[in-house]
Structure formats: C-alpha cells, structure tokens
Design an enzyme around this catalytic site. Structure first.
Site, PDB file in Angstrom:
ATOM      1  NE  ARG B 273      33.252  14.955 -17.552  1.00 44.87           N
ATOM      2  CZ  ARG B 273      33.544  16.122 -16.990  1.00 44.87           C
ATOM      3  NH1 ARG B 273      33.480  17.218 -17.678  1.00 44.87           N
ATOM      4  NH2 ARG B 273      33.892  16.195 -15.714  1.00 44.87           N
ATOM      5  CG  HIS B 277      37.909  17.481 -18.890  1.00 45.90           C
ATOM      6  ND1 HIS B 277      37.154  17.885 -19.963  1.00 45.90           N
ATOM      7  CD2 HIS B 277      39.173  17.918 -19.125  1.00 45.90           C
ATOM      8  CE1 HIS B 277      37.938  18.542 -20.816  1.00 45.90           C
ATOM      9  NE2 HIS B 277      39.150  18.577 -20.335  1.00 45.90           N
ATOM     10  CE1 TYR B 286      33.683  17.569 -12.454  1.00 49.90           C
ATOM     11  CE2 TYR B 286      36.019  17.785 -11.904  1.00 49.90           C
ATOM     12  CZ  TYR B 286      35.025  17.322 -12.743  1.00 49.90           C
ATOM     13  OH  TYR B 286      35.344  16.617 -13.863  1.00 49.90           O
TER      14      TYR B 286
END
Lengths: 343, 387
Positions: B273, B277, B286
């Site tokens: 990705r 998100h 992260y």
C-alpha cells in the site's frame, strides 16, 4: 382435552394434543413444501433433526441441500445465509441455543439487520434466525440466556416470540414469508407444552406486530411474552382469590411493538406490571414501562412495575427457580400496585 | 475423568462418512515458496498482447482514480478514502477475470475493483462520500456492498456461490480481503464452509504489508497467508500482486477451477500500500520512507510498462493516450463530485423495514414536522438570537 374439528381455508383437520416443538417443525415443513427457496441450515438440523427435534424429518423429506447440516460455526452459518438470501433463497437458520448465537452477532447486527438499509431497499434479506431461548429446562451455563434485549436494540430486525402452539406455527410461517429478517425466539421451556392443534388446519393467528389479550380483566394489566405467558396466566387465576381481575397481554413480538393494544389495556385497568425472565436492568421491561407511562400517565393509578430476572449472569440450574419470575413474584408486584389505591 | 481415562479412548478413531476421501498428500495444496510472476520472466512472452494492453489502460486509469479520490478528500468532497495506490494490479485483475454473471465481494478498499467491473465511479463512492451507504443495486451489477467490517463479506460470498450452484447457475463469487482480515474468525469460517461445501468461490487476500499500522509479522506466524489454505483442504496460491499479468492468470485459473466444480482457492497477492491506510492516517509513524521507495521500483504500472515497451507493444504515444483517457475520467469524476447531492431526510425511514413500524411512523412524522417548521426548541422557549 377432547379433540375438536377445525376448518381453515376449506381444509378440515382433527385437532389433537400437539407440542410447540411439533408445531414449529410442521411450520418449517409446510414452508419448505410451499416454497422451494426455503432452506433450513444449522448445526445438527439434518440427520439428528435438531437437538430439540424441531427439524426432524426435514432432511429426509427435502434432502441435504434443503435441510443442511453445516460446520459448527454460527457466524459462518448466518453469514452463508446472508449470501444465500442475496441470491434469492429464503434461509431459516437454527442457532441451537441462545448463547451459541453470540458468535453470529456481528453478522446479525452489521449485515442481516442493515442490508435493506445499506442498499436503499435494493437487497432485503428474508432470513429467519431461530433461537431456542430462555431458561427453566435445567440447562448448564450458556444454555439459558434471554437475549431479546440485544436483538430489540438493533433496528432492522423483527423480534418475535411465540407463547402458544397456534402462534408457534403461525408466527413461524409468517416469519419465513417475511422479506425482513426475523429473530424468532423459541421459549425452550414451552417446547413440550401442549394444546389441541390440527396440523392439517392450523388456526389463523394475528400477524407479527399485534399483541393479543389472552385473558381479559379490569384491575390491572400483566404485559408479557414468550415463556412468561403461562406464569402470568396462572398468576391471574390465583389473583382472583384476592379479588383481583387481571388482564394478560401477550406481546408476541417486541419489534414491532404494539403500543395500541398495550396502551388500550392499561387505560382500561389503570395499572400495569411487565413480566419477563430476562434481566430487568436494561431489559425490555424498562422500554415497555416507559412507553406505557408516556401514553397512559393520566390513566395510571400506580407506577408501572417490572417483574424480571435478577441482574445476574444466568444462574446454575439448581438455582434457576430463584431467578425466574414465578407466580408468587408476579402476585407480589400486583399487591404493590395497591399502594396508590390505599393511600 | 480426563479424556485419556475415558474407556476405549486409546482405540477411538472417528469414523469418516462413506463419501469422505481423506487427503493423503497435502502437497498439491501448498503454495510455491516464491510469489508467482509473469512480467520479467520467460512466461511473459506467452501473455496475450491485447490483455496486457487492456490491463495497462485500466491500471493507469485506476491510479488516476485513486489520486483523484484522494484529492477529493482534501476538498471535503469525500468523508474518507482508503487508497489502493500500489495495489491496482490486484484490483483490476479481480474485476477483469469475472464474467458478467459472477459476483464480486469487495472490502472497503476495493472501490477500484468495482469501478473496473463497470460501476459508475460516482455511485462507487457514495459510501465514502457519506450520502448513502451503497449507491448502486448490488443485484444489477453483481457487486456486493463495499464491506467495512473485516472479512464478514467472505461468508456471504460462500453462501451466494453455494446458492447459485444449488439453483444450477454457473456463477463464481470472488471475495476480497486484506492481510489483517485473515486474522478474523469470519475468514476462517468462510474458508471452512467453502471447502466443505466445495463452493465456487475464490478468496483473494491482498497482503499489502500492514493492517493500518500493524505489520504482517505481528499479524500471523504462518509461512505465508496462502499456506492457510491447506488446513481447510483447498489449494493456496502465492502471487506477485504487483504483476498484473500474473494476477490475471492465477485468478483466472482459480475462477475456472471453481466454475468446473472443483471448489474454492485461496490466493495471497503480495503487494504494498503506497499511500497511508486512509487520508486520515499518518503512515510515517509505522514505516520508513526507504521501505516505500523500495516498493516504487516494483510499481505495477512500471512493471507492465517495461514489459509492453520492451516488446514494442507500447510507445510514448500509447502511454500518452492511456493517460489522457484516465485524465478524462478524473475530470468527469471531479465535476460530478463537486455538485452537492440532493438528499431527502425522509429517506432515513424509507428502508429500515419493508413496512414501517408504528414507532418509525411516529418518528418520521416528527422529522417531517421539524423540517416543515425548522423546529428550534430554544426559540420556541423564548431564547432568541440562535439564527
């Protein structure tokens, strides 16, 4: 009881004693015979005929594809039923025991209850979720929960509970025919209750959403449903000795809720007690009492009282008689209704 | 008494039903250790040029769609958008391998698959825009509503495929889920049901590295997500999710297998990705830039472009043509999304039940009254100056 002839829709049948479980089984059988899209699925519903034998004979008569023993997984059972309904079938799923339905709760709340709404009416889900529910049969833990408050708090679901043999058949047939999902709560301790009944000519019953006055009376109204109906009827008989003439209203469904029948009764009697075996705190009784108060405040001679199970996890079987509201506890509440009259 | 102490427990063996054939060798179900690739390998030469060009056009369009939708969140025209930038090959292949009669069960990140299947780009965005949950009729397009709860659409796909087969229809259901979704109970139950029922279902896991912020290493201890298939008795396939040709081939084989009545397949597409998100997420908390940059080298559009130009199937002009088509789509989307949707508040009560309950009738009347009077309780009680 003597047998009696009954006629419905031109069919004549001889009524003889039948149990609620038999009437439920017959409703499933007749629904499957009438509509090839009706499918029954769940754990043990096939070869065994269900642990309460409600589905007995269905797999034999209609085959494994119409009455299917599934893997043991309630979310999977109900989730698969969603997909089946999306493709035009009319699934009737069995959850075996009330507390076993909880793994399927997400499917029920997030999908079954909402699919019509999510798709702006394009995809209603005609699913019936049969849940053997409630206590009084000496079941060990997780076999006796009354879960109706969870279901009634979820818009999009109908929540139906029969208390008579006639209603068991009629309401289940109607639930299966409904294009809306129905949580059909079968009071376990009434499975073996009997009444004169004719499978060939079952009595026509009031539709889902209509409450029925099971016993007319003038002094106070007992509002109840499902497993507590026989308790209330017995209490009403016992109360005559005290000079009380109690009316008993059987709700038959919590969603839709029949405000009219309930309010009309309480306006006549001026006093009301809500009786159910699920916990009182956050339970259906609070909602019902509030609705009655809003509609009947000026007719009330006393506060609306609730007689419910204690606010405890369902007790072990040797203790359950202390938890379940019995006749004495109902009569005590009726006695408390007099305080206003006496003061 | 423990299980071991039960009389005859040592001798006890479950008796399989007569039809049950024990799987003596699970090896055919196991995925290859390396993700399957086509682009950049010898098998690329066998790939159909027409298909590769179609995939390319759709990938470019999909990338532009993701960019446009993300831009619309910044303008407040979309409540939220979970971008599938970097994962377009999975999305496009999933849409293209299906026949019209088949069904797609997308997750919330799979808007692009729905659009590539032919759904109107605006209708596909109603959920994320916030005006309606599902802006299309699922039966008309054979696309289930974009599913927000994780993995709960998988058992639906199984039930639908099962029902279709019971009715004698030649229909396959393709269900999409992310790596995080494979930890959910519904994932397990759906795969188990599908395998037991031999339902014509294809499960596509897009392993994009993170479930919001949680990396795969903290999600599973399995050798790969495709390995999970063997435990259910279905084949698992591991495929390079950025390789559009490989995705199309592996998905196509699984769909064909399901259509032949041979049961479900679990496919893990290893992808990444590129965006956060959703637009509301801060991915820098992260993961590092280095990781993202490394994946840029393995971009699905770049991989296919390299293949097509290398084979002389695509030139600068062809690239420009694909980009222009994508730009026109983005323009149309922008235009339509910039018009305020006309919403009827009374619709709130329209689709709860087939017939309104008494309670809903009362509440609908109350809202109707409020709308008519522009009800202001404070003003009615003598408090002024609110409007």
């Amino acid at each position: 009881m003597s047998t009696a002839a009954a006629t419905v829709g031109g069919r004549t049948g001889r009524a003889k004693p039948a149990t609620m479980a038999q009437a439920l089984g017959r409703a499933l059988r007749d629904a499957m015979a009438a509509d090839p899209t009706v499918h029954v699925l769940g754990e043990d519903v096939g070869t065994l005929g269900g642990v309460f034998r409600v589905t007995d004979g269905l797999a034999k008569e209609f085959g494994d594809d119409r009455c299917t023993d599934t893997p043991l997984a309630e979310a999977g059972i109900l989730g698969a039923a969603v997909g089946m309904a999306m493709y035009g079938l009319r699934p009737v799923v069995e959850m075996q025991f009330d507390a076993f339905a909880y793994p399927a709760f997400e499917q029920l709340v997030s999908h079954v209850a909402k699919m019509r709404n999510r798709t702006a009416g394009a995809m209603p889900l005609p699913i019936t979720v049969r849940v053997p529910y409630g206590g009084g049969i000496g079941g060990v833990e997780h076999h006796s929960d009354s879960s109706e408050a969870y279901y009634m708090a979820t818009p999009g679901l109908h929540v139906v509970m029969p208390a008579t043999v006639d209603d068991a058949y009629g309401l289940l047939r109607e639930s299966i025919a409904s294009d809306d999902p129905v949580v059909f709560l079968e009071p376990k301790r009434l499975y073996w209750s009997k009444a004169d009944w004719s499978p060939e000519a079952p009595a026509q019953v009031e539709p889902i959403g209509r409450a029925v006055v099971r016993r007319p009376g003038r002094s106070a109204t007992l509002i109840t449903y499902g497993p507590s109906l026989p308790v209330c009827l017995e209490a009403a008989e016992a109360a005559t000795a005290e000079g009380w003439d109690l009316e008993v209203v059987d709700l038959r469904s919590l969603v839709p809720f029949d405000d009219e029948t309930v309010a009309a009764s309480v306006r006549r009697t001026g006093r009301a007690v809500v009786v159910h075996e699920s916990s009182g705190f956050g339970g259906p009784g609070g909602e019902i009492a509030a609705r009655v108060t809003e509609r009947c405040f000026h007719h009330l001679e006393a506060p609306v009282l609730r007689v419910a199970g204690f606010d405890i996890p369902y007790p072990p079987p040797m203790q359950e008689r202390h938890h379940l509201p019995g006749v004495d506890r109902v009569l005590d509440a009726v006695a408390r209704l007099q305080w206003e009259a006496d003061s | 008494m423990t299980v071991q102490e039960l009389p005859g427990a040592a001798a006890y063996r479950p008796t399989p039903p007569p039809a049950w054939k024990p799987l003596t060798d699970p090896a055919p179900l196991l995925p290859d250790p390396e993700p399957y690739r086509v682009l950049g390998t010898d098998s690329a030469a066998d790939a159909d040029p027409e298909l590769l060009l179609r995939l390319y056009t759709e990938l470019v369009r999909g990338r532009r769609y993701n960019a446009q939708a993300t831009a619309l969140t910044k303008q407040g025209r979309l409540a939220v958008y979970p971008s599938s930038t970097g994962q377009e090959a999975c999305e496009i292949a999933a849409a293209l391998v299906l026949e019209e009669r088949d069904w797609l069960f997308p997750s919330y990140r799979d808007t692009l698959a729905a659009v590539a299947r032919g759904l109107d780009p605006v209708e596909a965005l109603t959920l994320l825009r916030g005006d309606r949950h599902t802006g299309y009729d699922p039966r008309e397009h054979r696309i289930a509503p974009l599913c927000t709860p994780l993995a709960t659409q998988l058992p639906h796909a199984v039930g639908l495929a099962h029902a279709a087969r019971l009715k004698g229809d030649d229909v396959v259901a393709l269900a999409m889920v992310g790596d995080g979704g494979t930890s959910e109970g519904d994932f397990h139950e759906a795969l188990n049901f599908a395998a037991v029922w031999r339902a014509p279902v294809v499960f596509l896991v897009q392993n994009n590295g993170f479930a919001i912020s949680v990396p795969l290493a903290k999600q599973t201890a399995a050798p790969s997500l495709a390995h999970k298939a063997v435990g259910y008795g279905m084949p698992g396939r591991l495929v390079d999710g950025n390789d559009a040709a490989a995705m199309h081939q592996v998905l196509g084989e699984a769909v064909a297998r399901a259509r032949r009545g041979e049961g479900p397949t679990l496919i893990e597409a290893v992808t990444y990705r590129m965006d956060a998100h959703t637009n509301a997420d801060d991915a820098t908390r992260y993961r590092g830039d280095g990781e993202v940059e490394a994946w840029r080298e393995h971009d699905p559009i770049r991989l296919l472009e390299r293949e097509l130009t290398g084979r002389g199937l695509l030139d600068e002009e062809g690239i420009a043509t694909a980009r222009e088509a994508a730009e026109r789509m983005a323009e149309g989307l922008r235009e339509q999304m910039n018009a305020d949707p006309v919403l009827d508040p009374m619709d709130l009560f329209a689709h709860v039940y087939e017939e309104r309950t008494g309670q809903l009738r009362e509440q609908a009347e109350m809202l109707r009254g409020e709308l008519a009077a522009e009800h202001d309780p404070l003003e009615e009680n003598g408090v002024e100056g609110r409007r």
